[in-house]
Design a protein around this motif. Structure first.
Motif, PDB file in Angstrom:
ATOM      1  N   ALA A 103      40.220 -17.937  40.610  1.00 11.75           N
ATOM      2  CA  ALA A 103      40.610 -16.528  40.668  1.00 11.75           C
ATOM      3  C   ALA A 103      41.676 -16.276  41.722  1.00 11.75           C
ATOM      4  O   ALA A 103      41.943 -15.129  42.063  1.00 11.75           O
ATOM      5  CB  ALA A 103      39.383 -15.664  40.960  1.00 11.75           C
ATOM      6  N   ARG A 117      34.604 -16.463  42.270  1.00 13.82           N
ATOM      7  CA  ARG A 117      35.081 -15.150  41.855  1.00 13.82           C
ATOM      8  C   ARG A 117      34.269 -14.067  42.543  1.00 13.82           C
ATOM      9  O   ARG A 117      33.127 -14.299  42.981  1.00 13.82           O
ATOM     10  CB  ARG A 117      35.005 -14.967  40.341  1.00 13.82           C
ATOM     11  CG  ARG A 117      33.639 -15.180  39.755  1.00 13.82           C
ATOM     12  CD  ARG A 117      33.573 -14.914  38.267  1.00 13.82           C
ATOM     13  NE  ARG A 117      32.831 -13.685  37.987  1.00 13.82           N
ATOM     14  CZ  ARG A 117      32.471 -13.297  36.773  1.00 13.82           C
ATOM     15  NH1 ARG A 117      32.801 -14.030  35.721  1.00 13.82           N
ATOM     16  NH2 ARG A 117      31.796 -12.178  36.590  1.00 13.82           N
ATOM     17  N   LEU A 156      39.837 -18.062  34.765  1.00 11.83           N
ATOM     18  CA  LEU A 156      38.411 -17.937  35.089  1.00 11.83           C
ATOM     19  C   LEU A 156      37.552 -18.957  34.368  1.00 11.83           C
ATOM     20  O   LEU A 156      36.353 -19.050  34.645  1.00 11.83           O
ATOM     21  CB  LEU A 156      37.918 -16.523  34.758  1.00 11.83           C
ATOM     22  CG  LEU A 156      38.518 -15.386  35.595  1.00 11.83           C
ATOM     23  CD1 LEU A 156      37.831 -14.072  35.262  1.00 11.83           C
ATOM     24  CD2 LEU A 156      38.415 -15.675  37.084  1.00 11.83           C
TER      25      LEU A 156
END
Length: 733
Positions: free
Chosen positions: A503, A524, A469
């Motif tokens: 992600a 994300r 991330l």
């Protein structure tokens, strides 16, 4: 200096003492100022915790219309004849099947249905009738008994000890451990038992006598499936030429197709693909502390078995077996493995193990796919030795303060041995291994996503690529196992230098000139706040070249990549352009059109076929509670341009570039439509042309985006003898 204690200090003594005191005070203030940054770092050592939503974030969250509404969940599209051997097969004209899960918005009841897709259009009409609904079968109805009856259901769990040893048992009151019964014998948020534990277990098995009295009413016994992934498992299909494997494949060539699906009723279900009947269900021990919430009249929807799953064949203790590995998503931090070799005989012995943050605090909530993989464990002077593992990323929130935290926020790639004996404890570097990825910015949420795996000519793991991330793309080199380590190949940053989250699981294609091209998008979606306009930022799609040089030739930034540019093309299409890829280019990238304003992002992965990369993006609605839409793209993997590979249904003269879809689909499906052999080229090479329909599927809906045609080499590729072909192959693996 000695100071008298029985009289006042002389003047110069008082001045000296005051001066000394001031010096000490300034030293203390200076030390405190130096400590403050260190204390601040200590306070924020763990990155921000992500609030993982259990509701379908891409669906509208506004109140449903009168009569209630079903919200789309997990889905799976399979081309015919994947389940042709099963009972209740669709008509002969069917192009395949759509398996779709839905959620009753009113009470969180779940449905899982099978639809026959019409040929040749693949577009499911709104009036289509399901061949079966697994939720309806389990629940029963007017004049129709539940199938199977609650007491006859084959539901199992495991008693797991603190060190990972376990024993499978029926999910019944008498078979469970004292600790499990204690958890189920009290209402949520209570300390004292209420004596209703046995009735709660009966409720969870499907007994409805206490509904609307002691426990909440259900319209469907089956729970909803939002973020889990249906897995269709039929006869073994591996390509190993090992004699034992060929015999294993022959023994199970008539194995009936079964769909495995995690649900938010606390169970992983096995449904016969032909008629939808439940063959088996497993309740992970890791979810026991939260199971008492499900019957509660004040139940608030939460995740249980809400993660993706995959299957594979593995050699375990000298025998070939088929294994299912399932994550629990937001339900619990960890995953479990089941032996599903014989779906007709699934029982308490099916569970192989559970692995959670109790076994290793670096394990988090897994929201991306685990895999089954063969790993070379030694090269020795004689034959190499191999072992089969479940390989999985550490996922999200492994630093949450739940009693088993990894406070630093680092990621990890786990290899969990499938041959771990049930009665053996988990031991690091014995039956599980962990490769750690450093954290780059403690102020940002972190989490490692699923790896893309590269096998060598023996089918053993050679390289893995995974993103996190914080925008890091990690390469894991297993060619020197057990000395493998994580190295950062690239960091995804937008034009202003901001890190972009990865992600999704990357894809890998062979690169011209050797090495691999790693393809992935950024963005994300974990909770409703990610759909709010205030959270939007520039997101992109990348193709990063790994030359496999030693030492690793890291890609330092966008300046080493070739830019592609999207532009509005009228209607529901975009166009894409860019210059020629110059020598020395390390790949390409494209920023999604005005994504800092529209919120467009790539979260669902994609498909690779014949040099084409096929993927969808997500476009949030005008408000974070509006339904999301998709854009679909088909690009050349090597160049990032359309290259004449596709045609869009909305404009047959245009390629599939940013084709707008009315609903969101995480990843497109490719359904083969035709295949033809072309004439040999001047070198004698035979070319096969294959055509695929690009289909977006969601629950009760399919949409044909367009078609893709790819040309693949076939037959003998060359008459020239290459004496050192093994060395050349090893050099470019």
């Amino acid at each position: 200096m000695r100071v008298a204690s029985d009289g006042p200090l002389p003047g110069h003594g008082r001045r000296w003492l005051w001066g000394a005191t001031r010096v000490v005070l300034w030293l203390l203030v200076g030390a405190l100022l130096m400590l403050l940054p260190m204390l601040a770092v200590g306070v924020r050592a763990a990155p921000p915790v992500l609030d993982l939503a259990s509701e379908p974030l891409t669906a509208a969250c506004r109140p449903a219309s009168a009569g209630g509404a079903r919200v789309a969940g997990a889905s799976l599209l399979v081309a015919a004849p994947a389940v042709a051997s099963a009972a209740s097969t669709p008509p002969a004209t069917s192009a395949g099947d759509l398996f779709g899960a839905t959620l009753d918005a009113a009470d969180c009841g779940g449905h899982f249905e099978r639809f026959a897709l019409p040929a040749p259009g693949l577009a499911l009409p709104p009036s289509a009738v399901a061949l079966w609904d697994a939720g309806a079968l389990l629940t029963g109805g007017a004049g129709r008994a539940p199938s199977p009856e609650p007491d006859a259901r084959k539901v199992y769990t495991a008693i797991v000890q603190a060190d990972g040893k376990l024993a499978g048992v029926p999910f019944s009151w008498l078979a469970m451990s004292d600790a499990q019964r204690a958890l189920l014998d009290r209402p949520p948020h209570a300390v004292a038992a209420d004596g209703l534990g046995e009735r709660r277990v009966a409720y969870l098995r499907g007994e409805r006598g206490d509904e609307a009295a002691l426990f909440r009413h259900r319209t469907s016994i089956l729970g909803d499936s939002i973020n889990s992934s249906p897995v269709l498992v039929g006869p073994p299909s591996g390509n190993s030429l090992d004699a034992d494997y060929l015999a294993f494949r022959e023994r199970h060539k008539s194995r009936r197709p079964v769909i495995y699906l995690g649900a938010n009723d606390g169970m992983l279900h096995a449904f016969a693909a032909g008629n939808g009947s439940e063959l088996y269900a497993y309740v992970p021990d890791a979810l026991m502390p939260a199971l008492n919430r499900l019957p509660d009249p004040g139940y608030v929807h939460r995740a249980y078995v809400d993660g993706p799953a995959s299957s594979g064949d593995a050699l375990i203790a000298g025998n070939w077996r088929t294994v299912l590995v399932s994550a629990m998503g937001g339900g619990a931090q960890g995953l479990f493995a089941l032996d599903i070799t014989d779906p007709e005989a699934l029982d308490e012995h099916a569970v192989l193990w559970e692995f959670t943050d109790r076994d290793d605090p670096m394990m988090g909530n897994i929201t991306t796919l685990p895999h089954v993989i063969k790993v070379r464990t030694s090269r020795g002077a004689g034959a190499a030795t191999y072992r089969y593992f479940a390989i999985v990323s550490s996922g999200l929130n492994n630093y949450v303060r739940d009693g088993h935290l990894s406070s630093a926020g680092k990621g990890a790639l786990f290899l969990l041995a499938l041959d771990k004996v049930r009665d053996a404890p988990w031991r690091l570097n014995v039956n599980y291994f962990r490769l750690v990825t450093p954290i780059s910015d403690p102020s940002m949420a972190n989490g490692l996503s699923a790896p893309a795996l590269i096998a060598d000519r023996d089918g053993a793991l050679n390289y893995a690529y995974a993103g996190d991330l914080q925008g890091n793309l990690w390469r894991f080199d297993f060619s020197s196992w057990p000395g493998a380590a994580a190295k950062a190949l690239f960091v995804a940053r937008d034009g202003d230098g901001n890190r972009q989250p990865i992600a999704q699981q990357p894809m890998v294609a062979y690169a011209s000139g050797g090495g691999y091209l790693i393809l992935f998008g950024t963005g994300r979606l974990f909770d409703r706040s990610d759909l709010a306009a205030a959270s939007f930022s520039t997101q992109s799609f990348y193709a990063i070249h790994d030359s496999l040089s030693v030492p690793m030739d890291a890609v330092t930034g966008r300046s080493q990549l070739t830019e592609r540019v999207l532009a509005a093309s009228g209607g529901d299409l975009l166009s894409i352009g860019g210059g020629t890829m110059e020598a020395g280019s390390k790949g390409w990238y494209v920023d999604f059109l005005q994504s800092a304003r529209t919120g467009e992002r790539s979260i669902g992965g994609g498909r690779l076929v014949g040099g084409a990369i096929v993927f969808n993006t997500l476009l949030p609605g005008a408000d974070k509670c509006d339904a999301s839409r998709s854009r679909s793209y088909v690009l050349q993997a090597l160049s990032g341009l359309p290259g004449g590979l596709s045609t869009a249904s909305v404009a047959p003269a245009a390629p599939i570039v940013g084709v707008l879809q009315s609903t969101y689909s995480a990843a497109p499906s490719l359904v083969q439509q035709l295949a033809s052999h072309g004439p040999p080229d001047p070198t004698g090479q035979v070319v096969v042309e294959k055509g695929y329909a690009v289909v977006n599927a969601s629950a009760h809906e399919t949409a044909v985006v367009g078609s893709v045609k790819v040309r693949l080499r076939s037959g003998r590729l060359s008459w020239r003898e290459v004496a050192n072909w093994r060395e050349l192959h090893e050099a470019v693996k």
